[in-house]
Scaffold this motif. Sequence first.
Motif, PDB file in Angstrom:
ATOM      1  N   ALA A  32       0.838  -1.208   0.000  1.00 48.97           N
ATOM      2  CA  ALA A  32       0.000   0.000   0.000  1.00 48.97           C
ATOM      3  C   ALA A  32       0.868   1.252   0.000  1.00 48.97           C
ATOM      4  O   ALA A  32       0.561   2.244  -0.671  1.00 48.97           O
ATOM      5  CB  ALA A  32      -0.949  -0.012   1.196  1.00 48.97           C
ATOM      6  N   ALA A  33       1.976   1.213   0.747  1.00 50.53           N
ATOM      7  CA  ALA A  33       2.871   2.377   0.815  1.00 50.53           C
ATOM      8  C   ALA A  33       3.649   2.567  -0.482  1.00 50.53           C
ATOM      9  O   ALA A  33       3.864   3.696  -0.924  1.00 50.53           O
ATOM     10  CB  ALA A  33       3.833   2.221   1.993  1.00 50.53           C
ATOM     11  N   LEU A  34       4.088   1.454  -1.112  1.00 58.64           N
ATOM     12  CA  LEU A  34       4.869   1.539  -2.339  1.00 58.64           C
ATOM     13  C   LEU A  34       4.008   1.844  -3.561  1.00 58.64           C
ATOM     14  O   LEU A  34       4.469   2.464  -4.510  1.00 58.64           O
ATOM     15  CB  LEU A  34       5.628   0.229  -2.583  1.00 58.64           C
ATOM     16  CG  LEU A  34       6.741  -0.110  -1.602  1.00 58.64           C
ATOM     17  CD1 LEU A  34       7.288  -1.506  -1.890  1.00 58.64           C
ATOM     18  CD2 LEU A  34       7.843   0.923  -1.666  1.00 58.64           C
ATOM     19  N   GLY A  35       2.784   1.372  -3.541  1.00 58.21           N
ATOM     20  CA  GLY A  35       1.898   1.527  -4.686  1.00 58.21           C
ATOM     21  C   GLY A  35       1.917   0.289  -5.561  1.00 58.21           C
ATOM     22  O   GLY A  35       2.981  -0.262  -5.855  1.00 58.21           O
ATOM     23  N   THR A  36       0.746  -0.142  -5.976  1.00 54.90           N
ATOM     24  CA  THR A  36       0.615  -1.364  -6.773  1.00 54.90           C
ATOM     25  C   THR A  36       1.368  -1.267  -8.085  1.00 54.90           C
ATOM     26  O   THR A  36       2.006  -2.231  -8.524  1.00 54.90           O
ATOM     27  CB  THR A  36      -0.874  -1.653  -7.049  1.00 54.90           C
ATOM     28  OG1 THR A  36      -1.564  -1.678  -5.815  1.00 54.90           O
ATOM     29  CG2 THR A  36      -1.067  -2.976  -7.745  1.00 54.90           C
ATOM     30  N   GLU A  37       1.349  -0.111  -8.738  1.00 57.57           N
ATOM     31  CA  GLU A  37       1.978   0.033 -10.049  1.00 57.57           C
ATOM     32  C   GLU A  37       3.478  -0.254  -9.981  1.00 57.57           C
ATOM     33  O   GLU A  37       4.038  -0.929 -10.846  1.00 57.57           O
ATOM     34  CB  GLU A  37       1.732   1.436 -10.589  1.00 57.57           C
ATOM     35  CG  GLU A  37       2.078   1.568 -12.049  1.00 57.57           C
ATOM     36  CD  GLU A  37       1.553   2.862 -12.650  1.00 57.57           C
ATOM     37  OE1 GLU A  37       2.241   3.400 -13.524  1.00 57.57           O
ATOM     38  OE2 GLU A  37       0.476   3.315 -12.235  1.00 57.57           O
ATOM     39  N   ARG A  38       4.113   0.226  -8.933  1.00 53.39           N
ATOM     40  CA  ARG A  38       5.556   0.015  -8.766  1.00 53.39           C
ATOM     41  C   ARG A  38       5.879  -1.463  -8.576  1.00 53.39           C
ATOM     42  O   ARG A  38       6.846  -1.984  -9.138  1.00 53.39           O
ATOM     43  CB  ARG A  38       6.021   0.831  -7.558  1.00 53.39           C
ATOM     44  CG  ARG A  38       7.483   0.805  -7.305  1.00 53.39           C
ATOM     45  CD  ARG A  38       7.824   1.756  -6.184  1.00 53.39           C
ATOM     46  NE  ARG A  38       9.186   1.591  -5.751  1.00 53.39           N
ATOM     47  CZ  ARG A  38       9.701   2.205  -4.704  1.00 53.39           C
ATOM     48  NH1 ARG A  38       8.977   3.038  -3.998  1.00 53.39           N
ATOM     49  NH2 ARG A  38      10.948   1.996  -4.362  1.00 53.39           N
ATOM     50  N   LEU A  59      -4.047  -4.829  -3.508  1.00 55.45           N
ATOM     51  CA  LEU A  59      -3.130  -5.221  -2.443  1.00 55.45           C
ATOM     52  C   LEU A  59      -2.900  -6.732  -2.308  1.00 55.45           C
ATOM     53  O   LEU A  59      -1.811  -7.137  -1.923  1.00 55.45           O
ATOM     54  CB  LEU A  59      -3.608  -4.625  -1.117  1.00 55.45           C
ATOM     55  CG  LEU A  59      -3.673  -3.096  -1.098  1.00 55.45           C
ATOM     56  CD1 LEU A  59      -4.162  -2.606   0.258  1.00 55.45           C
ATOM     57  CD2 LEU A  59      -2.333  -2.475  -1.436  1.00 55.45           C
TER      58      LEU A  59
END
Length: 198
Positions: A32-38, A59
């Motif tokens: 959640a902190a990094l972002g799914t796209e990354r 997630l």
Amino acid sequence: SPANYDGSFRGDIRAAEALSLWLNTPAVRLLAALGTERVVDLFKRLDLLKPDHPPRDGLPLVLGTAGHSLLSITNAYAALARGGLFFKPTFLTGKTPSGERIFPRSVCLMTGKMLRTLPLPGCAVDVAWKTGTSNGNRDAWCFAFTPEWTLGVWFGNKDGRASASLRGLESAAPAAAEIMNSLYRGGLRPKWEDFPPE
């Protein structure tokens, strides 16, 4: 609503403890902190997702919901064992595939040390390892690596039937331990490089 396999919640804990205890909740919070796209981009580079896979899984992606194969996950762990170098798998002898640096070496050393916090049950060798159990007990996994070897073990029914005995720690991990014991028979030991240097 992801939860830890044992149903417990431990509050704030160190990353090494979360990883060595196979906790789902911290992994989902990190995604959640990094972002799914990354993370989708990283998974594509590791051949864990097809190039045209959209970043829509959300997630649960970090918990293995994209249906990875035994070979693709084992090969991703091999990149950690190699200090961050990723090679596409090949079954031809004498052919050296071109590699790509996916992770910094220091990240691999740190991750390997975290995955060695707890000994692999039944294994006389110091190995980094991780188990997994799919939703509904349809798959039991164990991945283990040293600087010299990487292996993946899968137990399941060919027709996808669930079974209460299909749990990574109880079924796949003992098989991984036996394989590693065999690879290092005769007193051989993995050549781990410690992180951080002591």
